[in-house]
Design a protein around this motif. Structure first.
Motif, PDB file in Angstrom:
ATOM      1  N   UNK A   3       0.487  -1.044   0.180  1.00  0.00           N
ATOM      2  CA  UNK A   3       0.116   0.165  -0.304  1.00  0.00           C
ATOM      3  C   UNK A   3       1.370   1.468  -0.290  1.00  0.00           C
ATOM      4  N   UNK A   4       0.847   1.705  -1.051  1.00  0.00           N
ATOM      5  CA  UNK A   4       2.695   2.853  -1.672  1.00  0.00           C
ATOM      6  C   UNK A   4       1.324   4.692  -0.870  1.00  0.00           C
ATOM      7  N   UNK A   5       0.409   4.193  -0.556  1.00  0.00           N
ATOM      8  CA  UNK A   5      -0.786   5.612  -0.382  1.00  0.00           C
ATOM      9  C   UNK A   5       0.187   5.658   0.907  1.00  0.00           C
ATOM     10  N   UNK A   6       0.723   4.856   1.888  1.00  0.00           N
ATOM     11  CA  UNK A   6       1.254   5.098   3.584  1.00  0.00           C
ATOM     12  C   UNK A   6       2.091   6.438   2.908  1.00  0.00           C
ATOM     13  N   UNK A   7       2.919   5.954   1.969  1.00  0.00           N
ATOM     14  CA  UNK A   7       4.455   7.260   1.431  1.00  0.00           C
ATOM     15  C   UNK A   7       3.681   8.086   1.031  1.00  0.00           C
ATOM     16  N   UNK A   8       2.780   8.192   0.963  1.00  0.00           N
ATOM     17  CA  UNK A   8       2.427   9.729  -0.134  1.00  0.00           C
ATOM     18  C   UNK A   8       2.216  10.608   0.715  1.00  0.00           C
ATOM     19  N   UNK A   9       1.968  10.776   1.768  1.00  0.00           N
ATOM     20  CA  UNK A   9       1.516  11.462   3.055  1.00  0.00           C
ATOM     21  C   UNK A   9       3.352  11.654   3.415  1.00  0.00           C
ATOM     22  N   UNK A  10       4.242  11.221   3.449  1.00  0.00           N
ATOM     23  CA  UNK A  10       5.423  11.741   3.806  1.00  0.00           C
ATOM     24  C   UNK A  10       6.498  12.090   2.290  1.00  0.00           C
ATOM     25  N   UNK A  11       5.968  11.839   1.682  1.00  0.00           N
ATOM     26  CA  UNK A  11       6.788  12.613   0.504  1.00  0.00           C
ATOM     27  C   UNK A  11       7.252  13.823   0.683  1.00  0.00           C
ATOM     28  N   UNK A  12       6.963  14.761   0.777  1.00  0.00           N
ATOM     29  CA  UNK A  12       7.988  15.884   1.498  1.00  0.00           C
ATOM     30  C   UNK A  12       8.963  15.843   2.353  1.00  0.00           C
ATOM     31  N   UNK A  13       8.644  14.584   3.383  1.00  0.00           N
ATOM     32  CA  UNK A  13       9.858  14.716   4.620  1.00  0.00           C
ATOM     33  C   UNK A  13      10.954  13.943   3.591  1.00  0.00           C
ATOM     34  N   UNK A  14      10.170  12.883   3.020  1.00  0.00           N
ATOM     35  CA  UNK A  14      11.325  12.340   2.377  1.00  0.00           C
ATOM     36  C   UNK A  14      12.354  13.150   1.369  1.00  0.00           C
ATOM     37  N   UNK A  15      11.647  13.937   0.601  1.00  0.00           N
ATOM     38  CA  UNK A  15      11.970  14.793  -0.067  1.00  0.00           C
ATOM     39  C   UNK A  15      13.179  15.637   0.704  1.00  0.00           C
ATOM     40  N   UNK A  16      13.049  16.099   1.913  1.00  0.00           N
ATOM     41  CA  UNK A  16      13.587  17.409   2.545  1.00  0.00           C
ATOM     42  C   UNK A  16      15.196  16.006   3.201  1.00  0.00           C
ATOM     43  N   UNK A  17      14.805  15.123   3.183  1.00  0.00           N
ATOM     44  CA  UNK A  17      15.707  14.413   3.587  1.00  0.00           C
ATOM     45  C   UNK A  17      16.940  13.355   2.682  1.00  0.00           C
ATOM     46  N   UNK A  18      15.993  14.683   1.173  1.00  0.00           N
ATOM     47  CA  UNK A  18      16.662  13.251   0.437  1.00  0.00           C
ATOM     48  C   UNK A  18      17.330  14.852  -0.461  1.00  0.00           C
ATOM     49  N   UNK A  19      17.229  16.198  -0.209  1.00  0.00           N
ATOM     50  CA  UNK A  19      18.458  17.292   0.092  1.00  0.00           C
ATOM     51  C   UNK A  19      19.711  17.229   0.788  1.00  0.00           C
ATOM     52  N   UNK A  20      19.327  16.360   2.631  1.00  0.00           N
ATOM     53  CA  UNK A  20      20.359  16.218   3.519  1.00  0.00           C
ATOM     54  C   UNK A  20      21.400  15.432   2.661  1.00  0.00           C
ATOM     55  N   UNK A  21      20.920  14.367   2.145  1.00  0.00           N
ATOM     56  CA  UNK A  21      21.617  13.042   1.458  1.00  0.00           C
ATOM     57  C   UNK A  21      22.557  13.973   0.258  1.00  0.00           C
ATOM     58  N   UNK A  22      22.138  14.492  -0.099  1.00  0.00           N
ATOM     59  CA  UNK A  22      22.741  15.380  -1.400  1.00  0.00           C
ATOM     60  C   UNK A  22      23.423  16.378  -1.146  1.00  0.00           C
ATOM     61  N   UNK A 185       8.129  -2.628   2.989  1.00  0.00           N
ATOM     62  CA  UNK A 185       8.699  -2.762   2.024  1.00  0.00           C
ATOM     63  C   UNK A 185       8.449  -1.036   1.405  1.00  0.00           C
ATOM     64  N   UNK A 186       6.876  -0.903   1.480  1.00  0.00           N
ATOM     65  CA  UNK A 186       6.515   0.419   0.849  1.00  0.00           C
ATOM     66  C   UNK A 186       8.264   1.785   0.953  1.00  0.00           C
ATOM     67  N   UNK A 187       8.222   1.856   2.385  1.00  0.00           N
ATOM     68  CA  UNK A 187       9.343   3.211   2.476  1.00  0.00           C
ATOM     69  C   UNK A 187      10.660   3.016   1.688  1.00  0.00           C
ATOM     70  N   UNK A 188      11.177   1.659   2.024  1.00  0.00           N
ATOM     71  CA  UNK A 188      12.563   1.308   1.513  1.00  0.00           C
ATOM     72  C   UNK A 188      12.723   1.594  -0.129  1.00  0.00           C
ATOM     73  N   UNK A 189      11.756   1.014  -0.772  1.00  0.00           N
ATOM     74  CA  UNK A 189      11.479   0.885  -2.400  1.00  0.00           C
ATOM     75  C   UNK A 189      11.466   2.353  -2.852  1.00  0.00           C
ATOM     76  N   UNK A 190      10.903   3.249  -1.493  1.00  0.00           N
ATOM     77  CA  UNK A 190      10.023   4.129  -1.883  1.00  0.00           C
ATOM     78  C   UNK A 190      11.736   5.030  -1.902  1.00  0.00           C
ATOM     79  N   UNK A 191      12.736   4.685  -0.617  1.00  0.00           N
ATOM     80  CA  UNK A 191      13.854   5.552  -0.522  1.00  0.00           C
ATOM     81  C   UNK A 191      15.175   5.311  -1.683  1.00  0.00           C
ATOM     82  N   UNK A 192      14.799   3.306  -2.176  1.00  0.00           N
ATOM     83  CA  UNK A 192      15.510   3.191  -3.451  1.00  0.00           C
ATOM     84  C   UNK A 192      15.318   3.735  -4.662  1.00  0.00           C
ATOM     85  N   UNK A 193      14.075   4.218  -5.085  1.00  0.00           N
ATOM     86  CA  UNK A 193      13.686   5.236  -6.494  1.00  0.00           C
ATOM     87  C   UNK A 193      14.480   6.621  -6.175  1.00  0.00           C
TER      88      UNK A 193
END
Length: 218
Positions: A3-22, A185-193
């Protein structure tokens, strides 16, 4: 059922974390490139103590896990009164680790330059620093770009280790939300992407640089 809809609400926070990774990856790469150059120059110098120091550094760093090095910086330095933030500790550990490998890449590039060019420059009265700056290093860097690019991509992926010292980068944020929502699985797949997206961008930019340098040679 995923259920990837669980990830949708947290996409902005994951994108912010992606910037930190970069940010973490780019700063660490710069540290590794600069420190690696100094170590490479020490290794090829005719001054034996400098050569021994460079060999010892490369031996230690390449022979121990990066995670141990990260823990030594973050948890070990405070025992000597040196308090560093998780981000700074991660930059130092990643940069120092990469420098050992980058030094060998630089050294290989420098050694590939024909000795005849160096001898010709010496016959014209050029000093060692001028020869390295104007003749050897530009060509060595051009030769080293593919290997340096691979190292940069590896550092981007290795930046995930910073999650173990509480840096709010992509892996740590993904783990936090995965455990909170029981959707590993959903969040780790999102992180992998997201990691795949970053490595693809890195590879594209590095390929453009390599192509640009190869064209300038002609």
């Amino acid at each position: 059922m995923l259920d990837f809809s669980l990830v949708t609400d947290f996409v902005p926070f994951m994108l912010k974390a992606t910037i930190v990774t970069l940010e973490l990856s780019v700063v660490s790469i710069i540290v590794g490139l600069v420190l690696g150059l100094f170590i490479a120059l020490m290794k090829i110098s005719n001054i034996k103590p400098l050569e021994w120091m460079a060999d010892f550094y490369i031996w230690i760093i390449r022979g121990t896990p990066m995670l141990v090095q990260l823990f030594l910086v973050y948890f070990g330095l405070p025992q000597f009164g040196i308090e560093l933030s998780p981000f700074v500790s991660s930059v130092i550990a990643l940069g120092m680790n990469a420098a050992a490998y980058i030094a060998e890449i630089y050294r290989g590039g420098i050694m590939s330059i024909p000795k005849g060019q160096i001898e010709a420059a010496q016959s014209l009265g050029m000093r060692y620093t001028g020869i390295m700056k104007l003749i050897v290093l530009p060509q060595a860097f051009r030769v080293s770009v593919p290997a340096l690019g691979n190292q940069a991509v590896m550092m981007l992926k290795d930046s995930s280790l910073a999650s173990l010292v509480t840096v709010s980068e992509l892996m740590m944020v993904s783990q936090r939300y995965a455990s909170t929502n029981y959707a590993f699985i959903e969040f780790y797949i999102a992180a992998a992407v997201l990691y795949l997206f970053l490595t693809t961008i890195f590879t594209f930019i590095l390929n453009k640089i390599e192509l640009r340098l190869s064209v300038s040679e002609q």
